[in-house]
Enzyme design. Sequence first.
Site, mmCIF file in Angstrom:
data_model
loop_
_atom_site.group_PDB
_atom_site.id
_atom_site.type_symbol
_atom_site.label_atom_id
_atom_site.label_comp_id
_atom_site.label_asym_id
_atom_site.label_seq_id
_atom_site.Cartn_x
_atom_site.Cartn_y
_atom_site.Cartn_z
ATOM 1 N N HIS A 38 -10.307 2.463 -0.234
ATOM 2 C CA HIS A 38 -10.459 2.131 1.142
ATOM 3 C C HIS A 38 -11.537 0.858 0.986
ATOM 4 C CE1 HIS A 38 -10.008 3.921 5.440
ATOM 5 N NE2 HIS A 38 -8.807 3.993 4.854
ATOM 6 N N HIS A 54 0.933 -1.188 -0.058
ATOM 7 C CA HIS A 54 0.214 0.047 -0.069
ATOM 8 C C HIS A 54 0.750 1.305 0.081
ATOM 9 C CE1 HIS A 54 -4.000 1.998 0.536
ATOM 10 N NE2 HIS A 54 -3.209 2.502 1.495
#
Length: 730
Positions: free
Chosen positions: A90, A44
């Site tokens: 998200h 990420h």
Amino acid sequence: MEVNEQIAIDHGLKKDEYKKICDLLKRTPNLTELGIFSAMWNEHCSYKSSRLHLKELPTKGKKVIQGPGENAGVIDIEDGDAIVFKIESHNHPSFIEPYQGAATGVGGIMRDVFTMGARPIANLNSIHFGSPQHKKTKNLLRGVVHGIGGYGNCMGVPTIAGQTSFDSSYNGNILVNAMTLGLVKKDKIFYSKAAGLNKPVIYVGSKTGRDGIHGASMASASFDEKIEEKKPTVQVGDPFTEKLLLEACLELMAGDSIIAIQDMGAAGLTSSSIEMASKGNLGIELNLDKVPCRETKMTPYEIMLSESQERMLIVLENGKENLAKKIFDKWNLDFAVIGKTTNTKNIELFFDKKQVAKIPVNTLVENSPMYDRKWKKSKLPKKNKFEKEVFSNLKIKDVLQKVLSNQNICSKEWIWQQYDHTVMGDTIQKPGGDSGVVRVHGTEKAVAATVDSSAVYCWAHPLTGGKQVVAESWRNLISVGATPIAITNCLNFGSPENEDNMGEFVECVRGIGEASKYLEFPVVSGNVSFYNQTKEVGIKPTPSIGGVGLIKNYKNMITMDFKEINNLVLIIGKTEGHIDQSLFARTILDEKNGPPPEINLFNEKNNGQSLLSLIEKDYIKSAHDISLGGLITAVSKMCIKGNKGIKIKRSKSLISEIEYLFSEDQGRYIIEIDPKNLKEVIKILNKNSVHHEELGIIIEKEMIINEKTKVTIDELKSYNTNWLTNFMST
């Protein structure tokens, strides 16, 4: 606590990565240091599987002020104004805890924008859920929509556009991609590059808690049956605090106190401090005793890895601390001097008067792993041969009803009614059109924004699908009269360790790059989200593209609703009858194989630019691009929006009527013109070698498709508007 290889693996690091850390440090890291490495080296934050391929994307252009590498991209919209924008995922948090996952996704992307000095002026979202029949879908959809609305509405930022789709590949891993646009003066853009020695490092915003620890690591892993245990890694948002933080930051930015500013997003204090130091080629020293905490006995490890929301890190000019503190005190926010910049090029952490971590910044950033993963090239599937009898046995009205009420075509009004799309008073095209449009306050300019994805095409052939989603974004901006400027992308894929998934990623990125380059529509920001899968099964490849364009005079904006009885309706672009991978093929014929429609970038550019020139000459009354569901779906939506009908002319095309109406050939638009301008319009289209044909004439109250098939506007509305409301109310 003694750190060993197993603890490193438990932190999501590989054996060879742990060995590399020990070699770089020339010692074994302690637990805090290991936590920092695991945060900075996960997928990420480090983009270790994607960096190699992202370098191929075109990122520069005449209007680009800032490309990838900052909190968000920045483009020039003239008159000293700029737009700051980005899209972020998200996904994992939203599947575990839909309300807070979606809410903090919206909060995080807004901070990325206002940390650059821009006031947020619009939000968008791209949300993807499992099959409507799946037991979790309804609850996840409700939670995500409430979370997006709950945060954006409280912040007072309009949600102007979005996209929602359903597919069984998202049953175990939904997607929530949030996008924000902000407005800033070109000479007041703030960056995250630290500069100068012994400059105070300031922590502002909310206190640090234990929520969100390992959030970035969790977003870099696949789901398994222990998913419920991951709830503590989901951040908890407070939009009212973020609103205070926004106003305090913008007030401080009005002066000349700030050297650098960075949002504490994924990996919290760890990534924000290290990225600032790395960009400035400096060191940074932090005293963790000074960090405002809302929980007792927090350890250095927890403080550094917490992803508590509504926090910023600022490097200030010396002597400006009191001035800045007064501003944050006024807004009732925490303000603490927690460190300083140094010339050591290390990150050094102190706690309880002891040094608890010391790591060279470059080992965390420049020396982070970069993998050239193995990947499989996909073949273009063979075309299906559909027998003519298959089409002749179908009733067009029945097919149209099924297509218009399909969950991926139907009106999403149930969703966007829950968002405030008019707050701030500048929204001039609401959700439900081709793009959302907001006026630049106090001017005649307007900014258009859209978000698109096309997982089915990308799954069938990733290279073509990657091109298509950029072209779709381009068409949606042009359809409202905006000149496309740049895009942001959120690349949602399965595990990069799977050769098929990695191949989908590589080829989608190449397709996006080809289309962006040809259309002069550069990529200025974005996000990669891997490991969107449950156990070994990945989602369909889903790159979401957020496009932004400029309308120089908002009075020239175009909408899709039919305007006047007796006006003519034309199709721009050629209808070849491509049925493979269309909604018609998948829902009516139950045919899931075959290639997606071909993308001709020359035609996309030429057709789009020709339409813009017609809009500039005030010849276009309404416009809509043809995409999912084909020509008849696009026309139906124009009829529904305008409450007017159309008498369709019989096409001279050699293809069947079903192929003509439901095929998904690309590069096409439907336009409405005044009959008196027909000659002039055709003259311009012929001069530009744009294929066009007359589709029909606008009439009252019904759509006449042929002698046998008529559909009233009320019927069209009932097909298209009821599915989602009924689904969510049962």
